[in-house]
Design an enzyme around this catalytic site. Structure first.
Site, PDB file in Angstrom:
ATOM      1  N   GLU A  71      22.172   9.408-124.779  1.00  0.00           N
ATOM      2  CA  GLU A  71      22.774   9.196-126.105  1.00  0.00           C
ATOM      3  C   GLU A  71      23.552  10.255-125.862  1.00  0.00           C
ATOM      4  O   GLU A  71      23.148  11.271-126.663  1.00  0.00           O
ATOM      5  CB  GLU A  71      21.163   9.634-127.154  1.00  0.00           C
ATOM      6  CG  GLU A  71      20.553   8.378-126.842  1.00  0.00           C
ATOM      7  CD  GLU A  71      19.198   8.751-128.054  1.00  0.00           C
ATOM      8  OE1 GLU A  71      18.625   9.928-128.522  1.00  0.00           O
ATOM      9  OE2 GLU A  71      18.492   7.750-128.541  1.00  0.00           O
ATOM     10  N   GLU A  89      16.046   1.477-126.082  1.00  0.00           N
ATOM     11  CA  GLU A  89      14.654   1.913-126.477  1.00  0.00           C
ATOM     12  C   GLU A  89      14.436   1.444-127.483  1.00  0.00           C
ATOM     13  O   GLU A  89      15.182   1.073-128.900  1.00  0.00           O
ATOM     14  CB  GLU A  89      14.794   3.439-126.523  1.00  0.00           C
ATOM     15  CG  GLU A  89      14.926   3.850-125.529  1.00  0.00           C
ATOM     16  CD  GLU A  89      15.257   5.588-125.577  1.00  0.00           C
ATOM     17  OE1 GLU A  89      14.420   6.325-126.448  1.00  0.00           O
ATOM     18  OE2 GLU A  89      15.683   5.633-124.211  1.00  0.00           O
TER      19      GLU A  89
END
Ligand code: GAL
Length: 660
Positions: A122, A282
């Site tokens: 991320e 995710e």
């Protein structure tokens, strides 16, 4: 391993924050534990997504080399804490990550269980250290060549900010909009450069293994990168989706509105690499722990959430996390295996069932979605709108406006790509560009070509104001789009939050589906027709009688301009009409003028032979979905033209050439 087998888990992402475990002290590596994990997973037939560990740095590294810790905008170096906060410019960090990535690639690159590299985690946030500033200056020199060009692009004569030496460029001044844009572009390009450094040893030692990095989506935060650009340096696009299920009230649209916002990012991610599937890297199998109120997923929601991603083109449903941590700030975050440690939980059973179902859907993997409609959401445009002072400084709402336009396609079951303003427009029949304030070089020409060739283009207020440096277009707005839209916008009135303007449809708009009155707020353009026709007019105050919606026939296509921020009722009538006029069908292949019942959504994936239709109900009550003829259910039985879908359920149907 027993639990993974039971849960039908076939792919595992590992190593994401494992630097301190892999290199407990500088130059001393401990791969034995990871070897064991590889062996066990491989022996059990699981495939592995191996992360590079750059998302979190070990204490020894942060203490010995302070330059790897970020400096904030106020010039203070951050203490070692948290994650995702390394300086992406730091030569030491780059050297250290190269060393460890080289060892990972040498050791595991040829391992048969290895499926994919997962670069860092991320990527987010900016660093303002001297190293970053020096790299920024170099980037600017390469971009502009001379200070004269930089001063012009940044309009630096204003307030005496003219730069006479590159060294003077050492701060981020919110008053110099060209600088803000360039800084954000630089940070994006620096991440791409950092990822290239990370990938170099991986590609050298394991050229056959593709790489991705998991994006964080569109969560509102200041220090964002242009993910659509970063994705171009990756083999596969992926993102981490954490919808706030069961957190919106009915008046806010409930779970249907959460689903629509989630779909927006799915379609944004897919459109970054339209010719291949993307990955849901995710999602939580239960509740997040970091939302203000983290509700448990209602029965059916885990399946619906996972299949929604698949319906929008993902080839995976991967969960964060496998086993719930015992300590730390994520100890209450949802996991497949709870603190109880066994399989006798609701969540585990749901994961198991979806895993089994995905196994049966493997023929869907690799199939694509080919939307005929696109909504432009553009990071650089967002940055420019955010930076602008005026005409409105509150509720500018660029992202919500893009979402509101997207929603009209979503709730009709019409597939949409969410694209950047520089994307190729050729695949589309309709392109909707809400608030396209900034027109980068070539964008207006591209739009004109698209309309000329028969496309339908929709623009709104706050369009065509500035170029890529945020310098206003001279000669009238919407700048280089004046001709294709057939208008000149002379002024823009902005309303107080409590003010409303009224938009009244003309008779010539009936055919499109506009009729009666609509309410407008926030932005009200005062425009002149320059070849276009008015379809609606304002009726209040001094602007009464002026055009509020225009249509211009340009070449073989049509360009609409919506001059005010109109209510949801308008958007539905208007975009419904535009969809019908352009002949765009729902995923099931039916006319898509009317929205589906509240909470229903449809997507279709195709491999050219078989269409797989996903009909999803994000409401908690049964809905009826029109799907038309020719669909079979999973048992090969013909299904009715209107199917009943229970609350929080997805139904999957198939259609081949033979069944139509
Ligand atoms: C993601 C992150 C994971 C985990 C998760 C919790 O943003 O990649 O490591 O922190 O959030 O929701």
């Amino acid at each position: 391993m027993r639990l993974m087998r039971l849960a039908n888990v076939n792919t595992v992402s590992i190593g994401i924050f494992s630097w301190a475990e892999l290199e407990p002290s500088e130059g001393f590596y401990t791969f034995d534990w990871l070897d064991r994990v590889f062996e066990k997973l491989a022996a059990n037939g699981r495939r592995i997504i191996l992360a590079t560990p750059s998302g979190g740095k070990p204490n020894w590294l942060a203490a010995r080399y302070p330059e790897v810790r970020r400096v904030n905008e106020q010039g203070m170096r951050e203490p070692q804490r948290g994650r995702h906060n390394h300086c992406i410019t730091s030569p030491i960090y780059r050297k250290k990550i190269t060393e460890i990535n080289t060892l990972l690639a040498q050791r595991y690159g040829a391992h048969p269980a290895l499926l994919l590299w997962h670069i860092g985690n991320e990527f987010t946030g900016y660093c303002y250290c001297d190293l970053c500033m020096a790299a920024f200056r170099l980037w600017l020199r390469n971009k502009y060549g001379t200070l004269e060009k930089l001063n012009h692009a940044w309009w630096a004569t204003f307030w005496s900010h003219r730069f006479t030496s590159w060294d003077q460029v050492n701060c981020i001044d919110p008053n110099i909009h060209g600088m803000i844009l360039d800084w954000r572009r630089f940070m994006t390009s620096q991440v791409i450069d950092f990822i290239a450094v990370e990938c170099e040893p991986l590609r050298r030692h394991a050229p056959h293994i593709p790489a991705t990095t998991n994006f964080i989506g569109l969560i509102d935060f200041d220090e964002a990168y242009d993910y659509s650009k970063i994705a171009q340096s990756m083999d596969i696009a992926s993102w981490d989706s954490y919808p706030f299920w069961h957190n919106r009230s009915p008046s806010e649209g409930g779970d249907a509105s959460v689903a629509c916002d989630t779909a927006f990012v799915h379609d944004l991610t897919r459109a970054m690499k339209p010719d291949r599937s993307w990955l849901l890297m995710e999602t939580t199998p239960s509740a997040q722990n970091w939302t203000p109120v983290s509700r448990l997923r209602r029965p059916g929601m885990l399946r619906l959430n996972g299949l929604q991603a698949v319906a929008h083109g993902s080839d995976s449903v991967l969960y964060f996390q496998w086993r719930k941590s015992r300590g730390g700030c994520e100890k209450f975050h949802g996991a497949v295996v709870d603190h109880a440690g066994h399989e006798h939980t609701r969540v585990f059973q749901d994961v198991t069932a979806l895993g089994a179902e995905l196994g049966k859907l493997s023929s869907v993997a690799g199939s694509l979605i080919r939307p005929r409609a696109a909504v432009i959401y553009d990071w650089e445009n967002r940055w420019a709108i955010d930076a602008a002072l005026g005409p409105r400084n509150v509720n500018k709402d660029y992202l919500p406006t893009c979402r509101a336009h997207y929603r009209e396609f979503w709730r009709r079951g019409v597939a949409v790509d969410v694209i950047s303003s520089i994307a190729n427009l050729e695949p589309y029949r309709i392109v909707v560009a809400p608030m396209l304030y900034m027109l980068r070089p070539g964008v207006a020409e591209n739009i004109a070509r698209f309309v000329n060739a028969g496309g339908t283009f929709v623009a709104t207020y706050m369009t065509g104001i500035a170029d890529e440096n945020d310098l206003c277009f001279l000669g009238g707005f919407p700048g280089p789009l004046k001709e294709v839209l057939g208008i000149w916008v002379e002024e823009t009135d902005v309303l107080n939050d409590f003010d409303r303007q009224t938009v009244v449809a003309g008779e010539n708009a009936l055919e499109l589906g506009l009729s009666g009155h609509y309410a407008a707020q926030h932005y009200v353009d005062l425009l002149h027709l320059r070849g276009s026709e008015a379809l609606a007019y304002y009726s209040d105050e001094f602007v009464a009688g002026r055009p509020a919606v225009t249509r211009n026939r340009y070449g073989g296509g049509i360009a609409y301009y919506v001059a005010s921020r109109n209510d949801a009722h308008f958007l539905s009538d208007f975009l419904g009409g535009v969809i019908r006029e352009a002949g765009i069908k729902s995923a099931a292949g039916l006319p898509a003028f009317h929205p589906l019942p509240h909470g229903l959504s449809m997507q279709v994936r195709t491999d050219g032979k078989t269409d797989t239709l996903f009909v999803m109900n994000f409401s908690d009550v049964e809905r009826q979905a029109p799907i038309g003829k020719g669909f079979l259910n999973v048992n090969g039985e013909t299904v009715p033209e209107v199917v009943k879908i229970s609350g929080y359920t997805t139904c999957i149907f198939f259609r081949t050439g033979d069944t139509v």
